[in-house]
Write an enzyme that holds these catalytic residues in place. Structure first.
Site, PDB file in Angstrom:
ATOM      1  N   SER A  33       0.787  -1.280  -0.124  1.00  0.00           N
ATOM      2  CA  SER A  33      -0.083  -0.102  -0.054  1.00  0.00           C
ATOM      3  C   SER A  33       0.853   1.378   0.141  1.00  0.00           C
ATOM      4  O   SER A  33       1.568   1.453   0.904  1.00  0.00           O
ATOM      5  CB  SER A  33      -1.040  -0.014   1.103  1.00  0.00           C
ATOM      6  OG  SER A  33      -1.603  -1.083   1.470  1.00  0.00           O
ATOM      7  N   HIS A  64      -3.123   0.006  -4.471  1.00  0.00           N
ATOM      8  CA  HIS A  64      -2.505  -0.994  -5.269  1.00  0.00           C
ATOM      9  C   HIS A  64      -2.683  -1.069  -6.858  1.00  0.00           C
ATOM     10  O   HIS A  64      -3.893  -1.134  -7.302  1.00  0.00           O
ATOM     11  CB  HIS A  64      -2.835  -2.400  -4.802  1.00  0.00           C
ATOM     12  CG  HIS A  64      -2.335  -2.689  -3.356  1.00  0.00           C
ATOM     13  ND1 HIS A  64      -1.353  -3.537  -3.344  1.00  0.00           N
ATOM     14  CD2 HIS A  64      -2.911  -2.262  -2.054  1.00  0.00           C
ATOM     15  CE1 HIS A  64      -1.301  -3.443  -1.967  1.00  0.00           C
ATOM     16  NE2 HIS A  64      -2.244  -2.929  -1.290  1.00  0.00           N
ATOM     17  N   HIS A  86      -4.594  -9.881  -2.487  1.00  0.00           N
ATOM     18  CA  HIS A  86      -4.793 -10.200  -1.075  1.00  0.00           C
ATOM     19  C   HIS A  86      -5.838 -11.293  -0.871  1.00  0.00           C
ATOM     20  O   HIS A  86      -6.844 -11.393  -1.705  1.00  0.00           O
ATOM     21  CB  HIS A  86      -5.503  -8.885  -0.125  1.00  0.00           C
ATOM     22  CG  HIS A  86      -4.213  -8.068  -0.341  1.00  0.00           C
ATOM     23  ND1 HIS A  86      -4.192  -7.066  -1.500  1.00  0.00           N
ATOM     24  CD2 HIS A  86      -3.309  -7.601   0.525  1.00  0.00           C
ATOM     25  CE1 HIS A  86      -3.476  -6.082  -1.013  1.00  0.00           C
ATOM     26  NE2 HIS A  86      -3.032  -6.545  -0.067  1.00  0.00           N
ATOM     27  N   TYR A  88      -8.212 -11.398   1.324  1.00  0.00           N
ATOM     28  CA  TYR A  88      -9.545 -10.646   1.716  1.00  0.00           C
ATOM     29  C   TYR A  88     -10.153 -10.163   0.253  1.00  0.00           C
ATOM     30  O   TYR A  88     -11.523  -9.848   0.508  1.00  0.00           O
ATOM     31  CB  TYR A  88      -9.267  -9.538   2.590  1.00  0.00           C
ATOM     32  CG  TYR A  88      -8.405  -8.457   2.291  1.00  0.00           C
ATOM     33  CD1 TYR A  88      -8.840  -7.500   1.196  1.00  0.00           C
ATOM     34  CD2 TYR A  88      -7.131  -8.071   2.787  1.00  0.00           C
ATOM     35  CE1 TYR A  88      -8.164  -6.370   0.918  1.00  0.00           C
ATOM     36  CE2 TYR A  88      -6.490  -7.090   2.406  1.00  0.00           C
ATOM     37  CZ  TYR A  88      -6.858  -6.242   1.419  1.00  0.00           C
ATOM     38  OH  TYR A  88      -6.151  -5.100   1.006  1.00  0.00           O
ATOM     39  N   GLU A  89      -9.535 -10.124  -0.740  1.00  0.00           N
ATOM     40  CA  GLU A  89     -10.299  -9.782  -1.793  1.00  0.00           C
ATOM     41  C   GLU A  89     -10.877 -10.849  -2.532  1.00  0.00           C
ATOM     42  O   GLU A  89     -11.703 -10.795  -3.515  1.00  0.00           O
ATOM     43  CB  GLU A  89      -9.188  -9.260  -3.115  1.00  0.00           C
ATOM     44  CG  GLU A  89      -8.451  -7.983  -2.875  1.00  0.00           C
ATOM     45  CD  GLU A  89      -7.441  -7.560  -3.515  1.00  0.00           C
ATOM     46  OE1 GLU A  89      -7.456  -7.035  -4.716  1.00  0.00           O
ATOM     47  OE2 GLU A  89      -6.126  -7.968  -3.402  1.00  0.00           O
ATOM     48  N   ALA A 116       2.418  -2.432   4.185  1.00  0.00           N
ATOM     49  CA  ALA A 116       2.172  -1.699   5.535  1.00  0.00           C
ATOM     50  C   ALA A 116       1.685  -2.502   6.553  1.00  0.00           C
ATOM     51  O   ALA A 116       0.942  -3.408   6.351  1.00  0.00           O
ATOM     52  CB  ALA A 116       1.081  -0.534   4.937  1.00  0.00           C
ATOM     53  N   MET A 214      -2.010  -8.012   6.493  1.00  0.00           N
ATOM     54  CA  MET A 214      -2.881  -8.783   5.686  1.00  0.00           C
ATOM     55  C   MET A 214      -2.404  -9.193   4.536  1.00  0.00           C
ATOM     56  O   MET A 214      -3.180  -9.445   3.575  1.00  0.00           O
ATOM     57  CB  MET A 214      -4.255  -8.230   5.283  1.00  0.00           C
ATOM     58  CG  MET A 214      -4.940  -7.400   6.517  1.00  0.00           C
ATOM     59  SD  MET A 214      -6.300  -6.437   6.215  1.00  0.00           S
ATOM     60  CE  MET A 214      -6.613  -5.556   7.911  1.00  0.00           C
ATOM     61  N   SER A 215      -1.000  -9.154   4.389  1.00  0.00           N
ATOM     62  CA  SER A 215      -0.426  -9.696   3.079  1.00  0.00           C
ATOM     63  C   SER A 215       0.930 -10.562   3.471  1.00  0.00           C
ATOM     64  O   SER A 215       1.088 -11.090   4.554  1.00  0.00           O
ATOM     65  CB  SER A 215      -0.062  -8.355   2.307  1.00  0.00           C
ATOM     66  OG  SER A 215       1.090  -7.921   2.920  1.00  0.00           O
ATOM     67  N   ASN A 238       0.530   2.506  11.358  1.00  0.00           N
ATOM     68  CA  ASN A 238      -0.242   2.995  12.555  1.00  0.00           C
ATOM     69  C   ASN A 238       0.040   2.087  13.604  1.00  0.00           C
ATOM     70  O   ASN A 238       0.771   1.007  13.339  1.00  0.00           O
ATOM     71  CB  ASN A 238      -1.807   2.806  12.032  1.00  0.00           C
ATOM     72  CG  ASN A 238      -1.985   1.239  11.444  1.00  0.00           C
ATOM     73  OD1 ASN A 238      -1.777   0.805  10.394  1.00  0.00           O
ATOM     74  ND2 ASN A 238      -2.525   0.503  12.408  1.00  0.00           N
ATOM     75  N   HIS A 250      -8.001   3.127   6.481  1.00  0.00           N
ATOM     76  CA  HIS A 250      -7.108   3.003   5.462  1.00  0.00           C
ATOM     77  C   HIS A 250      -6.489   4.498   4.935  1.00  0.00           C
ATOM     78  O   HIS A 250      -5.327   4.349   4.699  1.00  0.00           O
ATOM     79  CB  HIS A 250      -7.560   2.320   4.521  1.00  0.00           C
ATOM     80  CG  HIS A 250      -6.835   1.889   3.330  1.00  0.00           C
ATOM     81  ND1 HIS A 250      -5.837   0.982   3.367  1.00  0.00           N
ATOM     82  CD2 HIS A 250      -6.936   2.280   1.804  1.00  0.00           C
ATOM     83  CE1 HIS A 250      -5.286   0.937   2.023  1.00  0.00           C
ATOM     84  NE2 HIS A 250      -5.919   1.766   1.190  1.00  0.00           N
TER      85      HIS A 250
HETATM   86  N1  HPA Z   1      -3.559  -4.247  11.015  1.00  0.00           N
HETATM   87  C1  HPA Z   1      -3.609  -5.266  10.026  1.00  0.00           C
HETATM   88  N2  HPA Z   1      -3.179  -4.891   8.692  1.00  0.00           N
HETATM   89  C2  HPA Z   1      -2.625  -3.693   8.569  1.00  0.00           C
HETATM   90  C3  HPA Z   1      -2.600  -2.648   9.591  1.00  0.00           C
HETATM   91  C4  HPA Z   1      -3.149  -3.024  11.051  1.00  0.00           C
HETATM   92  O1  HPA Z   1      -3.278  -2.402  11.937  1.00  0.00           O
HETATM   93  N3  HPA Z   1      -1.945  -1.524   9.230  1.00  0.00           N
HETATM   94  C5  HPA Z   1      -1.488  -1.786   7.960  1.00  0.00           C
HETATM   95  N4  HPA Z   1      -2.285  -2.892   7.509  1.00  0.00           N
END
Ligand code: HPA
Length: 275
Positions: A33, A64, A86, A88-89, A116, A214-215, A238, A250
């Site tokens: 990302s 992406h 991903h 989740y897609e 990220a 998540m990747s 974050n 996001h």
């Molecule tokens: N959790 C999961 N996936 C992420 C996060 C998070 O806090 N930040 C960026 N991708």
């Protein structure tokens, strides 16, 4: 899909790329990302949209792009996957990691994966970069399930050094020379797409995780199966849920990667010639 059908698709994708590319890359990068900007630094670049490559999935997430960019970076031929897939897609673990086998077929020996991630370790701050020392696969999926693709690797691949010590040392050296330090920690990979609850984050901390995302995990399993040396870099975009008294979004992830991309770019450009 049968293994024969998958191997045929991989060969067809690779054949298309071989014909389309003036030179074959040795180093591959998957940019997470907001980090795709590195592709703009490639010289003599050839860009190929994923949807033009036979059998390639297409990414559906903002941030992406969905392009393969091949060119020269710091004197080496590299291929950048600008945008990844991903689970989740709705993609399977095998689909997510399909491009890795295509790139292996083209001859790549090294993979730099970036993402990220949320910081679980409270000593981290948003905007820092973390080398992935190891991962915890908490997705409940594994791309290597099914008949083994013997052409790529063994049935029971070793994961005791999924993330190369040699490349991590190079990365630390490069960061030090550039005047900053890299965190190093364990990445826990989840399915998403919902962010974690504060209780889940407390649990992951107890389990030894420093960052969450998540990747990456499926890609690295397939890369290691095929003997590709891997370097993983997380941008702590974050702090994970419940650490700060604020919701996750996001937008925050994208804002932080935007802020950090200069440092990230310099780091990767510095590492590549030493690989
Ligand atoms: N959790 C999961 N996936 C992420 C996060 C998070 O806090 N930040 C960026 N991708």
């Amino acid at each position: 899909m049968t293994i024969q059908a998958e191997l045929k698709q991989i060969e067809e994708s690779a054949a298309y790329l071989r014909a389309a590319l003036p030179q074959l890359p040795e180093v591959a990068m998957i940019l997470g990302s907001g980090l795709g900007v590195l592709a703009d630094s490639l010289e003599h670049a050839t860009t190929i949209a994923y949807h033009n490559i036979p059998h390639f999935p297409v990414s559906t997430v903002e941030g992406h792009a969905g392009e393969l960019v091949v060119g020269e970076l710091s004197g080496k031929q590299v291929v950048i996957m600008k945008g990844r897939f991903h689970m989740y897609e709705g993609y399977s673990a095998t689909e997510v990691s399909f491009p890795i086998r295509v790139l292996k077929t083209l001859g790549i020996k090294t993979l730099i994966v970036t993402n990220a991630a949320g910081g679980i370790n409270t000593a981290y701050a948003s905007g820092e970069l973390m080398l992935i020392e190891d991962h915890i696969n908490f997705t409940g999926r594994n791309p290597l399930i099914g008949p083994n693709a013997d052409a790529f690797g063994v049935r029971f691949p070793d994961m005791s050094e999924a993330y190369s010590k040699r490349l991590r040392a190079l990365a630390h050296e490069t960061a030090t020379a550039q005047g900053f330090t890299l965190q190093e920690g364990v990445y826990v990979g989840l399915l998403g797409p919902s962010y974690e609850t504060p209780a889940e984050i407390r649990m992951f901390r107890v389990l030894g995780a420093d960052a969450v995302g998540m990747s990456t995990v499926s890609e690295v399993l397939v890369a290691r199966h095929a003997g590709i040396e891997v370097l993983g870099i997380s941008c702590i975009s974050n702090m994970a849920a419940g650490i700060l008294d604020q919701p996750l979004s996001h937008e925050e992830v994208m804002e932080t990667t935007e802020r950090v991309k200069g440092k990230f770019l310099a780091l990767v450009k510095g590492i590549v010639p030493k690989i």
